[in-house]
Design an enzyme around this catalytic site. Structure first.
Site, PDB file in Angstrom:
ATOM      1  N   HIS A  53       0.889  -1.325  -0.081  1.00  0.00           N
ATOM      2  CA  HIS A  53       0.246  -0.281   0.134  1.00  0.00           C
ATOM      3  C   HIS A  53       0.954   1.529   0.052  1.00  0.00           C
ATOM      4  CE1 HIS A  53       0.253  -0.113   4.422  1.00  0.00           C
ATOM      5  NE2 HIS A  53       0.482   0.759   4.325  1.00  0.00           N
TER       6      HIS A  53
HETATM    7  P1  TYD Z   1      -2.621  -2.882   7.339  1.00  0.00           P
HETATM    8  O1  TYD Z   1      -1.571  -1.840   7.484  1.00  0.00           O
HETATM    9  O2  TYD Z   1      -3.339  -3.247   6.398  1.00  0.00           O
HETATM   10  O3  TYD Z   1      -0.975  -4.096   7.242  1.00  0.00           O
HETATM   11  P2  TYD Z   1      -0.449  -4.374   5.615  1.00  0.00           P
HETATM   12  O4  TYD Z   1      -0.905  -3.797   4.695  1.00  0.00           O
HETATM   13  O5  TYD Z   1       0.747  -4.676   6.108  1.00  0.00           O
HETATM   14  O6  TYD Z   1      -1.851  -5.542   5.397  1.00  0.00           O
HETATM   15  O7  TYD Z   1      -3.362  -3.400   8.848  1.00  0.00           O
HETATM   16  C1  TYD Z   1      -4.063  -4.299   8.832  1.00  0.00           C
HETATM   17  C2  TYD Z   1      -5.438  -4.614   9.757  1.00  0.00           C
HETATM   18  O8  TYD Z   1      -4.491  -3.564  10.797  1.00  0.00           O
HETATM   19  C3  TYD Z   1      -6.406  -3.310   8.861  1.00  0.00           C
HETATM   20  O9  TYD Z   1      -7.125  -4.418   9.733  1.00  0.00           O
HETATM   21  C4  TYD Z   1      -5.791  -2.247   9.853  1.00  0.00           C
HETATM   22  C5  TYD Z   1      -5.690  -2.626  11.674  1.00  0.00           C
HETATM   23  N1  TYD Z   1      -4.640  -1.668  11.757  1.00  0.00           N
HETATM   24  C6  TYD Z   1      -4.699  -0.750  12.826  1.00  0.00           C
HETATM   25  O10 TYD Z   1      -6.757  -0.662  13.286  1.00  0.00           O
HETATM   26  N2  TYD Z   1      -4.437   0.455  13.453  1.00  0.00           N
HETATM   27  C7  TYD Z   1      -3.120   0.698  12.435  1.00  0.00           C
HETATM   28  O11 TYD Z   1      -2.432   1.260  13.094  1.00  0.00           O
HETATM   29  C8  TYD Z   1      -2.572  -0.145  12.127  1.00  0.00           C
HETATM   30  C9  TYD Z   1      -0.992  -0.031  11.178  1.00  0.00           C
HETATM   31  C10 TYD Z   1      -3.860  -1.635  11.465  1.00  0.00           C
END
Ligand code: TYD
Length: 145
Positions: A53
């Site tokens: 992302h």
């Molecule tokens: P995400 O940023 O999508 O992780 P990656 O890109 O590494 O797969 O985050 C995964 C999940 O965690 C998503 O449902 C959002 C939640 N999340 C939070 O609630 N707070 C945060 O600070 C982060 C980074 C993620």
């Protein structure tokens, strides 16, 4: 922090001690923004990829406090990759940069220090949306890596 900030590795203080080493990070001093949020990624199964992302506004510094991983960044044209494997080094990722995290070794813990609180609307999660986002930027903000 804006998209023209350069991605860069940052070295944090390291206090070496026979009892064990210690590093520390202060917002606006060791990272170039006030710290609004910290999250960490751990227990990553072998072969998994995380990230994939970009953020519109949020800058991040990623640190492999234990273990190692590869971070690939792209501005939509050029790709650069960094191997993070030192507890006192971080990778500054400016906003508007697509990142993926790969090749986690067993036991890796990645700490992410962020310039903004969690805002789902700050994410660009689809690579084609990211390409459209870059295409709509002023010419001098397109190539940043
Ligand atoms: P995400 O940023 O999508 O992780 P990656 O890109 O590494 O797969 O985050 C995964 C999940 O965690 C998503 O449902 C959002 C939640 N999340 C939070 O609630 N707070 C945060 O600070 C982060 C980074 C993620």
């Amino acid at each position: 922090m804006n998209r023209l900030t350069k991605a860069a590795e940052i070295e944090f203080p390291k206090i070496c001690d026979p009892r064990g080493n210690l590093s520390f990070i202060e917002g606006s001093r060791h990272v170039p923004f006030p710290i609004k949020r910290v999250f960490y990624i751990y227990d990553v199964p072998g072969g998994e990829t995380r990230g994939a992302h970009a953020h519109r506004q949020c800058a991040e510094v990623l640190i492999a406090v234990a273990g190692s991983l590869e971070v690939r960044l792209t501005d939509g044209k050029k790709e650069v990759s960094y191997r993070l494997n030192r507890s006192n080094r971080g990778l500054l990722i400016p906003p508007g940069t697509w990142r993926t995290m790969h090749d986690f070794t067993t036991g890796t813990v990645v700490v992410a220090i962020c310039s903004r609180e969690y805002e789902e609307e700050d994410y660009i999660r689809d690579y084609e949306d990211f390409e459209r986002y870059v295409a709509a930027l002023p010419e001098d903000q397109k190539a940043i890596l």
